[in-house]
Write a protein that holds these residues in place. Structure first.
Motif, short mmCIF file in Angstrom:
data_model
loop_
_atom_site.label_atom_id
_atom_site.label_comp_id
_atom_site.label_asym_id
_atom_site.label_seq_id
_atom_site.Cartn_x
_atom_site.Cartn_y
_atom_site.Cartn_z
N PRO A 1 -3.22 12.76 6.20
CA PRO A 1 -4.34 12.54 5.28
C PRO A 1 -3.90 11.68 4.10
N GLN A 2 -4.87 10.99 3.48
CA GLN A 2 -4.63 10.15 2.30
C GLN A 2 -3.52 9.13 2.56
N PHE B 1 0.83 -1.21 0.00
CA PHE B 1 0.00 0.00 0.00
C PHE B 1 0.87 1.26 0.00
N LYS B 2 0.45 2.24 -0.78
CA LYS B 2 1.19 3.49 -0.94
C LYS B 2 0.43 4.66 -0.32
N CYS B 3 1.20 5.61 0.19
CA CYS B 3 0.62 6.81 0.79
C CYS B 3 0.93 8.04 -0.07
N LYS B 4 0.20 9.12 0.17
CA LYS B 4 0.42 10.35 -0.58
C LYS B 4 1.81 10.92 -0.28
N ARG C 1 5.69 10.56 1.05
CA ARG C 1 6.74 9.54 1.08
C ARG C 1 7.15 9.18 2.51
N GLU C 2 7.22 10.16 3.40
CA GLU C 2 7.64 9.92 4.79
C GLU C 2 6.42 9.87 5.72
N CYS C 3 5.38 9.23 5.26
CA CYS C 3 4.15 9.11 6.04
C CYS C 3 4.39 8.22 7.26
N ALA C 4 3.92 8.65 8.42
CA ALA C 4 4.05 7.87 9.66
C ALA C 4 2.86 6.94 9.84
N HIS C 5 1.86 7.02 8.95
CA HIS C 5 0.66 6.17 9.00
C HIS C 5 -0.10 6.37 10.32
N ASP C 6 -0.08 7.59 10.81
CA ASP C 6 -0.72 7.87 12.09
C ASP C 6 -1.87 8.86 11.91
N HIS C 7 -1.53 10.12 11.60
CA HIS C 7 -2.55 11.17 11.49
C HIS C 7 -2.57 11.84 10.12
N GLY D 1 -2.34 5.44 2.77
CA GLY D 1 -2.74 4.16 2.19
C GLY D 1 -2.88 3.06 3.23
N ILE D 2 -2.08 3.11 4.30
CA ILE D 2 -2.14 2.09 5.35
C ILE D 2 -3.44 2.22 6.14
N LYS D 3 -3.79 3.47 6.52
CA LYS D 3 -5.04 3.67 7.27
C LYS D 3 -6.25 3.30 6.41
N GLN D 4 -6.18 3.58 5.11
CA GLN D 4 -7.26 3.21 4.20
C GLN D 4 -7.39 1.68 4.13
N ALA D 5 -6.24 0.99 4.11
CA ALA D 5 -6.26 -0.49 4.06
C ALA D 5 -6.83 -1.07 5.35
N VAL D 6 -6.56 -0.41 6.48
CA VAL D 6 -7.11 -0.87 7.75
C VAL D 6 -8.63 -0.72 7.76
#
Length: 436
Positions: free
Chosen positions: A366-367, A353-356, A358-364, A369-374
């Motif tokens: 927006p957009q 899964f990819k995020c908007k 590049r250095e996304c912490a997958h915490d807060h 990809g990990i939170k969307q997959a959850v």
């Protein structure tokens, strides 16, 4: 006037003494800092790989031997000499100490010699050897460890006594066997996740062994809700791609396929056992027929209470053509702080899964990809919460992992207390009947 001259002279002497002490201190510091030849094959700017290999070959010709550390007790190191294939011959044991000069070097490890390390040691000068190069007239020849080879893999945690130090638990292993018990003590999924992160970071294959599965059929201990949550967790790890083996080490005939699978999986490898205290690592190891049977309390009631039996790391040769490192159980496993990119890579189900950003912490962000997959149930909420806990340095007592685990454990504690009260009541009634 003479008094003034004497005073000035004494003042000069004091200054000179201070300068001399400063110079001596700097020399001592340099002497302890510059000489660091512990890792003999470490890449450096002064020697090429061929030159390093030539240096090692020269040490061999001077009488040094290559061995594998099989046990460490304070400053005594038990070493098994390695054969031509690089495998330790545990029948050829040496009792060694570490060269004193290495204790002068600055290090930030709890023990810079650990079980599994490959080392170069120098036999004692008093020893005599036979035609095959084996020591004579001694049962346990002595030597001095002069160098170590760079580790190919390791499992480590923060030292509980000194968090800024590293505590290496396993070194140079081919497979990590993460052992947990279903109950007594209760499975700590958060602890398993931390071991998995370390294994992924070091690129070491993993097998998860869940012991004492016979207790799942005990309704007084395991409610239907607990069994359902347990089965869901097992399915999560299997869907990720991890090998999960369920068995009961005290009743191996009930799970013969599991034992057979483990024996096949371990063959030809050096396996490192890791897990919580009292989960049955030594009992599982005994199923692999080690050269020395590991001490396990024969009382099942004691075993199921999760009693701690192993007190130090030891490397053992197994009857199946493999080696294993048995480790003492741990209460906590605090790993190093990783950045979000490195940590998320250690969760294999996150990788597609990819995020908007590049250095996304997958915490807060927006957009994400990990939170969307959850939210779409493509990644389990339990593993996502575990990721956040490790990222933020959060953990429940003894590595329970998250609030779901904490609720399960509270339910189990209540059931155990109720069971103990019922047993005490039955015993009291029995004593009254005997008296009457």
């Amino acid at each position: 006037m003479a008094r003034i001259k004497n005073f000035v002279a004494h003042d000069d002497k004091r200054d000179n003494l201070k300068k001399i002490e400063k110079i001596k201190k700097e020399k001592r510091s340099v002497r302890g800092r510059v000489v660091d030849d512990w890792i003999i094959d470490a890449p450096n700017a002064h020697q090429s790989k061929s030159e390093i290999q030539a240096t090692i070959e020269d040490l061999y010709t001077k009488g040094m031997r290559r061995g594998r550390v099989i046990e460490v007790q304070k400053r005594n190191v038990f070493i098994a000499e390695e054969n031509e294939k690089g495998m330790p011959e545990t029948e050829n044991l040496w009792l060694c100490s570490v060269a004193k000069r290495h204790f002068q070097r600055a290090h930030r490890e709890r023990n810079f010699v650990v079980v599994g390390d490959r080392v170069l040691f120098e036999p004692s000068a008093e020893l005599q050897f036979d035609d095959e190069g084996q020591p004579v007239d001694t049962d346990l020849p002595r030597g001095v460890v002069q160098h170590s080879f760079a580790r190919t893999s390791k499992i480590s945690r923060k030292d509980p006594m000194r968090p800024d130090w590293e505590h290496v638990m396993l070194a140079n292993i081919d497979l990590v066997a993460i052992v947990a018990s279903v109950l007594h003590p209760e499975v700590r999924w958060g602890l398993i996740d931390r071991f998995l992160v370390q294994a992924e970071m070091e690129k070491i294959p993993v097998v998860i062994i869940l012991n004492k599965v016979d207790l799942l059929s005990n309704e007084k201990l395991a409610s239907k809700e607990f069994v359902e949550i347990y089965k869901r967790r097992v399915e999560i790890y299997r869907n990720i791609g991890y090998d999960v083996v369920e068995l009961c080490a005290l009743k191996p005939k009930k799970n013969p396929e599991s034992v057979k699978h483990l024996r096949k999986l371990f063959k030809g490898k050096l396996v490192g056992f890791a897990g919580h205290s009292g989960v049955g690592k030594s009992s599982i190891l005994n199923l692999m027929k080690p050269e020395f049977e590991q001490i396990v309390d024969e009382n099942p009631d004691i075993f199921y209470k999760g009693r701690h039996t192993t007190t130090y790391n030891s490397l053992l040769q197994l009857d199946i053509g493999a080696y294993a490192i048995d480790t003492p159980g741990i209460r906590s496993f605090h790993i190093s702080n990783y950045d979000p990119i490195s940590l998320s890579y250690c969760f294999p189900e996150f990788r597609p899964f990819k995020c908007k950003y590049r250095e996304c912490a997958h915490d807060h962000e927006p957009q994400c990809g990990i939170k969307q997959a959850v939210s779409e149930e493509k990644i389990s909420p339990e593993r996502y919460r575990s990721y956040l806990g490790i990222l933020k340095g959060l953990s429940f007592r003894e590595g329970e992992g998250d609030s779901t685990d904490a609720t399960m454990i509270a339910d189990l504690k209540a059931r155990e207390q109720k069971r103990d009260e019922e047993l005490a009541k039955e015993e009291s009634l029995l004593n009254q009947d005997l008296k009457s």
